[in-house]
Design an enzyme around this catalytic site. Structure first.
Site, PDB file in Angstrom:
ATOM      1  N   HIS A 267       0.977  -3.209  -5.831  1.00  0.00           N
ATOM      2  CA  HIS A 267       2.299  -3.677  -5.428  1.00  0.00           C
ATOM      3  C   HIS A 267       2.915  -4.483  -6.560  1.00  0.00           C
ATOM      4  CE1 HIS A 267       4.458  -7.402  -4.123  1.00  0.00           C
ATOM      5  NE2 HIS A 267       5.240  -6.516  -3.542  1.00  0.00           N
TER       6      HIS A 267
ATOM      7  N   SER B  56      11.118  -3.344  -6.242  1.00  0.00           N
ATOM      8  CA  SER B  56       9.836  -3.530  -5.555  1.00  0.00           C
ATOM      9  C   SER B  56       9.144  -2.204  -5.389  1.00  0.00           C
ATOM     10  CB  SER B  56      10.048  -4.197  -4.193  1.00  0.00           C
ATOM     11  OG  SER B  56      10.853  -3.377  -3.362  1.00  0.00           O
TER      12      SER B  56
ATOM     13  N   ASN C  82       6.887  -6.638  -7.499  1.00  0.00           N
ATOM     14  CA  ASN C  82       8.245  -7.000  -7.134  1.00  0.00           C
ATOM     15  C   ASN C  82       8.775  -7.956  -8.192  1.00  0.00           C
ATOM     16  OD1 ASN C  82      10.190  -9.117  -5.932  1.00  0.00           O
ATOM     17  ND2 ASN C  82      10.281  -7.467  -4.425  1.00  0.00           N
TER      18      ASN C  82
END
Length: 397
Positions: free
Chosen positions: A207, A193, A209
């Site tokens: 971001h 992540s 993940n």
């Protein structure tokens, strides 16, 4: 008001809405033995389970892995996946293969981000747990371009309580049906992540993940995604970012991009604000309706597309001129980022409920954020246009 984020909200709640999922297949493999069965049958069996439920054995890992069970090591072992560790029986070759893949991705992504920054370098912390697993956190702070950037790898064995199971997956509510009070489920989780927070208000936060889960009974699934959180709308940037992931999706399944883009628009909603955290990307969970190798290949291509999708956007904007007002707006949007991560984000909730490593869990938070009382962007302003895009998700490609 500008504050340093050395706190976290006392109220944490996992999402109360879960999408309907079509029947999936489950596989367990060890020593050449394989079982394949429908999770529709599994769900039915769970519903019909006796009231007392299934209890973990006396030698099962604890419900709480423990905040202080992480032992720092100078260097991570060659693998954090070991057959002798705890957790459920499962697909050991896939566990090792997924860990190897995300280790390589962690190295290549952090190297690429250091090159973009030009000054900052990633500090690496490694740790292990006595009952199995461990991880590596790489964090860059105070760079020329990035205020904070982190890429965390973790391999976790344990026994999760029901609320953690509900937070771990879209089907958590279904899987918890028929469980008795106090019942826990042995699990294995492996994931990578990351969150990147640039200094410039015109350079977006990003971001990603990507994860692989197994639970007791041979149930497995892949999940993940990459999303972008700018403070201003730049259509060319969004076409590039979303276009990069559409190409990856189309390579594996022509239905993926439309499905996973819509999933991201639903998942990254700050419900108490009625707006999304950012401008989306792709998000997927509970993927086990194809051969594990197919899901693995998609996850590998997606995580390795991070730099192609994000790098050119940061490079384009890292030296843009900006005003104090624009910086304050960026900090207010970071405040929204914090609200989502600490109240709704599935990974944060799962980590906190299973006793994960706090520094790694809260790595996603920016160093600074801002909250202004009842702030309303001026009508017709770039800030108002961004809010409109958050309230009414747009199609970029």
């Amino acid at each position: 008001m500008k504050i340093s984020l050395v706190f976290f909200f006392s109220a944490l709640a996992s999402s109360d809405a879960f999408a309907t999922v079509t029947p999936r297949a489950s596989l367990t493999t060890r020593g050449g033995d394989s079982r394949l069965f429908s999770t529709t049958e599994e769900k039915k069996e769970a519903t019909e389970a006796p009231a007392e439920g299934k209890k973990a054995g006396d030698d099962a890992p604890p419900v709480q892995l423990g905040w202080d069970t992480h032992q720092a090591v100078d260097e991570a072992p060659s693998t954090l996946v070991r057959d002798s560790d705890g957790g459920p029986e499962g697909n050991y070759p896939m566990r090792s293969k997924f860990e190897k893949m995300i280790r390589e991705a962690q190295v290549s992504i952090t190297k690429g981000i250091e090159e973009i920054d030009g000054e900052g370098t990633f500090q690496e912390d490694c740790w292990t747990r006595e009952n199995g697993g461990g991880g590596m956190s790489r964090v860059l702070t105070g760079g020329k371009v990035f205020e904070k950037a982190g890429v965390n790898l973790s391999v976790v064995y344990g026994s999760m309580p029901q609320e953690a199971l509900q937070a771990a997956t879209e089907r958590g509510v279904d899987r918890a049906k028929g469980m008795a009070p106090g019942e826990r489920v042995p699990f294995f989780a492996c994931g990578l992540s990351s969150v990147m927070h640039p200094k410039n208000p015109f350079a977006p936060t990003m971001h990603f993940n990507y994860r692989y889960f197994e639970t007791d009974g041979g149930v497995w699934w892949f999940g993940g995604g990459t999303d972008i959180t700018p403070s201003y709308v730049d259509e060319d940037d969004m076409k590039h970012f979303h276009g990069t992931y559409k190409e990856i999706c189309d390579k594996h399944d022509p239905k993926y991009y439309e499905e996973f883009k819509a999933w991201a628009d639903r998942y990254f909603v700050i419900k108490h604000r009625g707006e999304t955290r950012g401008l989306g990307g792709i998000f997927f969970d509970d993927q086990n309706n194809k051969d594990p190798e197919e899901h693995f290949a998609f996850s590998k291509d997606a995580v390795n597309a991070v730099l192609d999708a994000y790098g050119p956007i940061v490079t384009k904007h890292k030296d843009d001129e900006y005003t104090q007002k624009q910086k304050e707006w960026q900090l207010m949007r970071r405040g929204r980022y914090v609200e989502f991560n600490l109240v709704y984000d599935r990974g944060t909730v799962f980590g906190l409920k299973t006793g994960g490593r706090i520094e790694s869990i809260l790595m996603s938070l920016p160093e600074t954020a801002r909250w202004e009382y009842d702030h309303q962007p001026e009508e017709g302003s770039p800030e108002a246009d961004f809010i409109d895009a958050c309230k009414n998700p747009r199609e970029w490609v």
